[in-house]
Design a protein around this motif. Structure first.
Motif, PDB file in Angstrom:
ATOM      1  N   ARG A  45      73.141 -85.448  -6.363  1.00  0.00           N
ATOM      2  CA  ARG A  45      73.199 -83.890  -6.190  1.00  0.00           C
ATOM      3  C   ARG A  45      73.726 -83.524  -5.013  1.00  0.00           C
ATOM      4  N   ALA A  46      73.526 -84.102  -3.866  1.00  0.00           N
ATOM      5  CA  ALA A  46      73.929 -83.771  -2.684  1.00  0.00           C
ATOM      6  C   ALA A  46      75.600 -83.769  -2.339  1.00  0.00           C
ATOM      7  N   ASP A  47      76.171 -84.807  -3.217  1.00  0.00           N
ATOM      8  CA  ASP A  47      77.555 -85.053  -3.235  1.00  0.00           C
ATOM      9  C   ASP A  47      78.008 -84.805  -4.675  1.00  0.00           C
ATOM     10  N   PRO A  48      77.880 -83.563  -5.201  1.00  0.00           N
ATOM     11  CA  PRO A  48      78.123 -83.302  -6.515  1.00  0.00           C
ATOM     12  C   PRO A  48      79.543 -83.454  -7.175  1.00  0.00           C
ATOM     13  N   TYR A  49      80.537 -83.859  -6.532  1.00  0.00           N
ATOM     14  CA  TYR A  49      81.688 -84.037  -6.925  1.00  0.00           C
ATOM     15  C   TYR A  49      82.209 -85.480  -7.297  1.00  0.00           C
ATOM     16  N   ALA A  50      81.371 -86.584  -6.564  1.00  0.00           N
ATOM     17  CA  ALA A  50      81.659 -87.826  -6.426  1.00  0.00           C
ATOM     18  C   ALA A  50      80.660 -88.808  -6.937  1.00  0.00           C
ATOM     19  N   VAL A  51      81.011 -89.836  -7.387  1.00  0.00           N
ATOM     20  CA  VAL A  51      80.362 -91.116  -8.156  1.00  0.00           C
ATOM     21  C   VAL A  51      80.571 -92.154  -7.144  1.00  0.00           C
ATOM     22  N   ARG A  52      79.681 -92.975  -7.053  1.00  0.00           N
ATOM     23  CA  ARG A  52      79.893 -94.307  -6.444  1.00  0.00           C
ATOM     24  C   ARG A  52      79.667 -95.539  -7.571  1.00  0.00           C
ATOM     25  N   LEU A  53      80.791 -96.174  -7.516  1.00  0.00           N
ATOM     26  CA  LEU A  53      80.370 -97.806  -8.264  1.00  0.00           C
ATOM     27  C   LEU A  53      80.388 -98.714  -7.259  1.00  0.00           C
ATOM     28  N   SER A  54      79.142 -99.647  -7.276  1.00  0.00           N
ATOM     29  CA  SER A  54      78.783-100.509  -6.602  1.00  0.00           C
ATOM     30  C   SER A  54      78.986-101.874  -7.226  1.00  0.00           C
ATOM     31  N   ILE A  55      79.635-102.887  -6.673  1.00  0.00           N
ATOM     32  CA  ILE A  55      79.983-103.882  -7.600  1.00  0.00           C
ATOM     33  C   ILE A  55      79.403-105.080  -6.799  1.00  0.00           C
ATOM     34  N   GLY A  56      78.762-106.407  -7.414  1.00  0.00           N
ATOM     35  CA  GLY A  56      78.188-107.303  -6.755  1.00  0.00           C
ATOM     36  C   GLY A  56      76.749-107.299  -6.417  1.00  0.00           C
ATOM     37  N   THR A  57      76.284-108.270  -5.737  1.00  0.00           N
ATOM     38  CA  THR A  57      74.924-108.282  -5.190  1.00  0.00           C
ATOM     39  C   THR A  57      74.770-108.214  -3.765  1.00  0.00           C
ATOM     40  N   THR A  58      73.504-107.794  -3.212  1.00  0.00           N
ATOM     41  CA  THR A  58      73.231-107.937  -1.974  1.00  0.00           C
ATOM     42  C   THR A  58      73.566-108.857  -1.239  1.00  0.00           C
ATOM     43  N   SER A  59      73.147-110.112  -1.621  1.00  0.00           N
ATOM     44  CA  SER A  59      73.343-111.703  -1.348  1.00  0.00           C
ATOM     45  C   SER A  59      74.774-112.221  -1.436  1.00  0.00           C
ATOM     46  N   SER A  60      75.588-111.603  -2.441  1.00  0.00           N
ATOM     47  CA  SER A  60      76.949-112.099  -2.432  1.00  0.00           C
ATOM     48  C   SER A  60      77.837-110.962  -1.877  1.00  0.00           C
ATOM     49  N   GLY A  61      77.489-110.213  -1.533  1.00  0.00           N
ATOM     50  CA  GLY A  61      78.109-109.081  -0.938  1.00  0.00           C
ATOM     51  C   GLY A  61      78.508-107.948  -2.016  1.00  0.00           C
ATOM     52  N   THR A  62      78.547-106.608  -1.410  1.00  0.00           N
ATOM     53  CA  THR A  62      78.947-105.627  -2.568  1.00  0.00           C
ATOM     54  C   THR A  62      80.100-104.748  -2.181  1.00  0.00           C
ATOM     55  N   VAL A  63      80.708-104.539  -3.193  1.00  0.00           N
ATOM     56  CA  VAL A  63      81.988-103.703  -2.923  1.00  0.00           C
ATOM     57  C   VAL A  63      81.865-102.256  -3.458  1.00  0.00           C
ATOM     58  N   ASN A  64      81.954-101.283  -2.783  1.00  0.00           N
ATOM     59  CA  ASN A  64      81.539 -99.924  -3.204  1.00  0.00           C
ATOM     60  C   ASN A  64      83.232 -99.161  -3.100  1.00  0.00           C
ATOM     61  N   TRP A  65      83.159 -98.389  -4.548  1.00  0.00           N
ATOM     62  CA  TRP A  65      84.404 -97.131  -4.444  1.00  0.00           C
ATOM     63  C   TRP A  65      83.729 -96.100  -4.798  1.00  0.00           C
ATOM     64  N   VAL A  66      84.417 -95.072  -4.288  1.00  0.00           N
ATOM     65  CA  VAL A  66      83.885 -93.584  -4.412  1.00  0.00           C
ATOM     66  C   VAL A  66      85.000 -92.928  -5.114  1.00  0.00           C
ATOM     67  N   PHE A  67      84.664 -92.125  -6.012  1.00  0.00           N
ATOM     68  CA  PHE A  67      85.962 -91.627  -6.689  1.00  0.00           C
ATOM     69  C   PHE A  67      85.178 -90.296  -7.393  1.00  0.00           C
ATOM     70  N   ALA A  68      85.892 -89.322  -8.010  1.00  0.00           N
ATOM     71  CA  ALA A  68      85.743 -88.222  -8.568  1.00  0.00           C
ATOM     72  C   ALA A  68      84.755 -88.232  -9.955  1.00  0.00           C
ATOM     73  N   LEU A  69      83.551 -87.769  -9.874  1.00  0.00           N
ATOM     74  CA  LEU A  69      83.050 -87.698 -11.207  1.00  0.00           C
ATOM     75  C   LEU A  69      83.987 -87.246 -12.343  1.00  0.00           C
ATOM     76  N   SER A  70      84.545 -86.240 -12.067  1.00  0.00           N
ATOM     77  CA  SER A  70      85.663 -85.723 -13.102  1.00  0.00           C
ATOM     78  C   SER A  70      86.381 -86.780 -13.598  1.00  0.00           C
ATOM     79  N   LEU A  71      86.785 -87.702 -12.767  1.00  0.00           N
ATOM     80  CA  LEU A  71      87.821 -88.688 -13.057  1.00  0.00           C
ATOM     81  C   LEU A  71      86.942 -89.871 -14.149  1.00  0.00           C
ATOM     82  N   LEU A  72      85.950 -90.268 -13.772  1.00  0.00           N
ATOM     83  CA  LEU A  72      85.247 -90.872 -14.810  1.00  0.00           C
ATOM     84  C   LEU A  72      85.106 -90.167 -16.002  1.00  0.00           C
ATOM     85  N   GLN A  73      84.563 -89.122 -15.886  1.00  0.00           N
ATOM     86  CA  GLN A  73      84.382 -88.241 -17.203  1.00  0.00           C
ATOM     87  C   GLN A  73      85.595 -88.082 -18.064  1.00  0.00           C
ATOM     88  N   ASP A  74      86.579 -87.813 -17.550  1.00  0.00           N
ATOM     89  CA  ASP A  74      88.033 -87.485 -18.509  1.00  0.00           C
ATOM     90  C   ASP A  74      88.514 -88.844 -18.889  1.00  0.00           C
TER      91      ASP A  74
END
Length: 152
Positions: A45-74
């Motif tokens: 809620r503190a970053d209401p325009y964004a969504v973060r997508l985390s891929i992978g595991t902590t042990s193998s390494g995680t890749v994070n992408w941050v993009f607009a919530l509206s992009l995912l919704q549309d």
């Protein structure tokens, strides 16, 4: 998860300020065969325009992408995006799928995931912060402090 497996607890909420959706993504990089990886969408809620997508595991390494919530919704209903993140609905033998293409200077990856948990995640995010009210959740004092102290 595209093969019909369901997560036992795919969603969580902490003090009604965050929404998380854990799921499996099928990742294709550079024409190689797909690899299934754990992933999670995060909305705060503190970053209401964004969504973060985390891929992978902590042990193998995680890749994070941050993009607009509206992009995912549309992207649930039509192809959208320019640049680093593209989102589009697809059909597969397992039902509706969301395809996210992420690109960087290092290359690109195609991510396919079941649409139903993503749709539920978006519904939960909009329950937390209804469309059109995002501005009332932005902490402008915090943003100003970050901007003013960025060079320190």
């Amino acid at each position: 998860m595209l093969d019909g497996q369901e997560m036992t607890q795919p969603f969580s909420s902490a003090a009604e300020t965050t929404v998380t959706c854990e799921l499996e993504v099928h990742v294709v990089v550079g024409g190689e065969p797909h690899v299934s990886l754990p992933a999670a969408f995060h909305y705060h809620r503190a970053d209401p325009y964004a969504v973060r997508l985390s891929i992978g595991t902590t042990s193998s390494g995680t890749v994070n992408w941050v993009f607009a919530l509206s992009l995912l919704q549309d992207g649930m209903s039509r192809p959208v995006g320019e640049g680093d993140v593209l989102v589009s609905p697809r059909r597969s033998s397992h039902g509706p799928v969301i395809r996210i293409v992420v690109r960087s200077r290092l290359g690109s990856a195609v991510l396919d995931m079941k649409a139903s948990p993503v749709a539920h995640f978006l519904d939960r995010a909009r329950e937390l912060v209804p469309a059109g009210t995002e501005g009332s959740y932005v902490d402008m004092d915090h943003i100003a402090t970050l901007l003013l102290t960025a060079d320190e």
